[in-house]
Design a protein around this motif. Structure first.
Motif, short mmCIF file in Angstrom:
data_model
loop_
_atom_site.label_atom_id
_atom_site.label_comp_id
_atom_site.label_asym_id
_atom_site.label_seq_id
_atom_site.Cartn_x
_atom_site.Cartn_y
_atom_site.Cartn_z
N PRO A 14 18.63 -8.16 -7.16
CA PRO A 14 19.94 -8.83 -7.12
C PRO A 14 20.84 -8.22 -6.06
N SER A 15 21.73 -9.02 -5.53
CA SER A 15 22.64 -8.54 -4.48
C SER A 15 23.54 -7.42 -4.97
N THR A 16 23.74 -7.36 -6.29
CA THR A 16 24.60 -6.32 -6.86
C THR A 16 23.84 -5.01 -7.11
N SER A 17 22.52 -5.02 -6.89
CA SER A 17 21.70 -3.85 -7.19
C SER A 17 21.73 -2.85 -6.03
N ALA A 18 21.69 -1.57 -6.39
CA ALA A 18 21.63 -0.51 -5.38
C ALA A 18 20.19 -0.06 -5.13
N VAL A 19 19.22 -0.72 -5.77
CA VAL A 19 17.82 -0.34 -5.60
C VAL A 19 17.39 -0.59 -4.16
N ASP A 20 16.85 0.45 -3.53
CA ASP A 20 16.43 0.33 -2.13
C ASP A 20 14.99 0.79 -1.94
N PHE A 21 14.19 0.73 -3.01
CA PHE A 21 12.78 1.11 -2.90
C PHE A 21 11.92 0.06 -3.59
N GLY A 22 10.63 0.11 -3.32
CA GLY A 22 9.71 -0.84 -3.92
C GLY A 22 9.31 -1.93 -2.95
N ALA A 23 8.03 -2.32 -3.00
CA ALA A 23 7.52 -3.38 -2.13
C ALA A 23 6.46 -4.20 -2.87
N GLN A 24 6.26 -5.41 -2.41
CA GLN A 24 5.24 -6.31 -2.95
C GLN A 24 4.18 -6.54 -1.89
N ILE A 25 2.91 -6.51 -2.32
CA ILE A 25 1.81 -6.75 -1.39
C ILE A 25 0.98 -7.93 -1.89
N ASP A 26 0.74 -8.89 -1.03
CA ASP A 26 -0.09 -10.05 -1.35
C ASP A 26 -1.43 -9.96 -0.61
N ASN A 27 -2.40 -10.71 -1.13
CA ASN A 27 -3.74 -10.84 -0.53
C ASN A 27 -4.58 -9.57 -0.67
N VAL A 28 -4.36 -8.79 -1.72
CA VAL A 28 -5.16 -7.59 -1.96
C VAL A 28 -6.37 -7.95 -2.81
N ASP A 29 -7.55 -7.56 -2.36
CA ASP A 29 -8.79 -7.76 -3.12
C ASP A 29 -9.26 -6.39 -3.61
N LEU A 30 -8.85 -6.03 -4.82
CA LEU A 30 -9.16 -4.69 -5.33
C LEU A 30 -10.64 -4.51 -5.64
N GLU A 31 -11.35 -5.60 -5.89
CA GLU A 31 -12.77 -5.48 -6.19
C GLU A 31 -13.59 -5.20 -4.93
N ASN A 32 -13.02 -5.50 -3.77
CA ASN A 32 -13.72 -5.28 -2.49
C ASN A 32 -12.72 -4.71 -1.48
N LEU A 33 -12.14 -3.57 -1.82
CA LEU A 33 -11.06 -3.01 -1.02
C LEU A 33 -11.63 -2.22 0.16
N SER A 34 -11.31 -2.67 1.36
CA SER A 34 -11.78 -1.98 2.56
C SER A 34 -10.97 -0.72 2.81
N ASP A 35 -11.52 0.17 3.62
CA ASP A 35 -10.80 1.40 3.97
C ASP A 35 -9.50 1.08 4.70
#
Length: 230
Positions: A14-35
């Motif tokens: 929210p615009s009222t939040s002071a949180v400035d950390f954290g990210a979202q990652i899409d398209n991750v294949d954990l069953e076949n995770l490359s180096d």
């Protein structure tokens, strides 16, 4: 099939939040995770502190363990080689161990017929009233809640937790929300979904300290490292 590149973006707050950390990652294949993809995830974690890997329904306990272990190859078991005595641990009422991947624990609420080798078992989600001296009155308990307890990974004491903790959301409560009371005299409240896990930034907390307190913390850190190396 075309391989999709990982997409990283800051968590939406929210615009009222002071949180400035954290990210979202899409398209991750954990069953076949490359180096290469793991290195991207690793760098993102140490930059953003908390990561949300989207669309991971059906990921195996083994893949979750392998991801955690890649951050810390010495983490062979739950607690770096020490055995968690379930009957004596303060965590015992909250956790069930996956039989085929004993480093992975299950937390939740309710009765389940089967999950990843566990059969006919009941989970009980921890409630703040078992950990706080003064609990929210019964008449307000449905609408309001409090943080259960503060912890860094887990209350394992002599058991060294892995460098990174991973949480897999198999099924999350839907519907109503609750108002979280800080109950620290500030009167602050927070609107939260059921089963909320809150994250805080140790870096931000350190930056808020006075220079004198920062010096004290750095001295404690050096002492702790010295004791751990003995």
């Amino acid at each position: 099939m075309a391989v999709k590149n990982l997409q990283i973006q800051p968590l939406s707050v929210p615009s009222t939040s002071a949180v400035d950390f954290g990210a979202q990652i899409d398209n991750v294949d954990l069953e076949n995770l490359s180096d290469a993809d793991f290195e991207t995830i690793r760098n993102a974690l140490y930059t953003s502190h908390v990561l949300v890997l989207k669309n991971q329904a059906g990921v195996s306990p083994n893949a979750q363990y392998e991801l955690t272990k890649r951050f810390d190859p010495a983490a062979e078991s739950y607690g770096h080689g020490k055995i968690l005595d379930a009957k004596r641990s303060v965590l015992h009422p909250d956790l069930k161990t996956i039989p085929t991947q004993t480093q992975v624990q299950v937390i939740g609420n309710g009765f389940y017929d089967e999950y990843e080798g566990l059969k006919d078992f009941t989970l009980k989600h921890p409630h703040h009233k078992v950990f706080h001296k003064d609990a929210i009155p019964e008449e307000d308990d449905l609408e309001y809640t409090r943080f259960y307890r503060w912890h860094i990974d887990a209350a394992l004491y002599a058991l060294n937790p892995p460098k990174v903790t991973s949480l897999m959301a198999v099924k999350v409560p839907a519907g109503r929300r609750q108002t979280l009371r800080y109950d620290d005299g500030s009167g602050e409240e927070l609107d939260v979904p059921l089963g909320t896990t809150a994250f805080v930034s140790g870096q931000n907390m350190y930056n808020l300290l006075s220079e004198e307190d920062k010096k004290f913390i750095r001295a404690l850190s050096r002492l702790f490292i010295s004791l751990m190396e003995r």
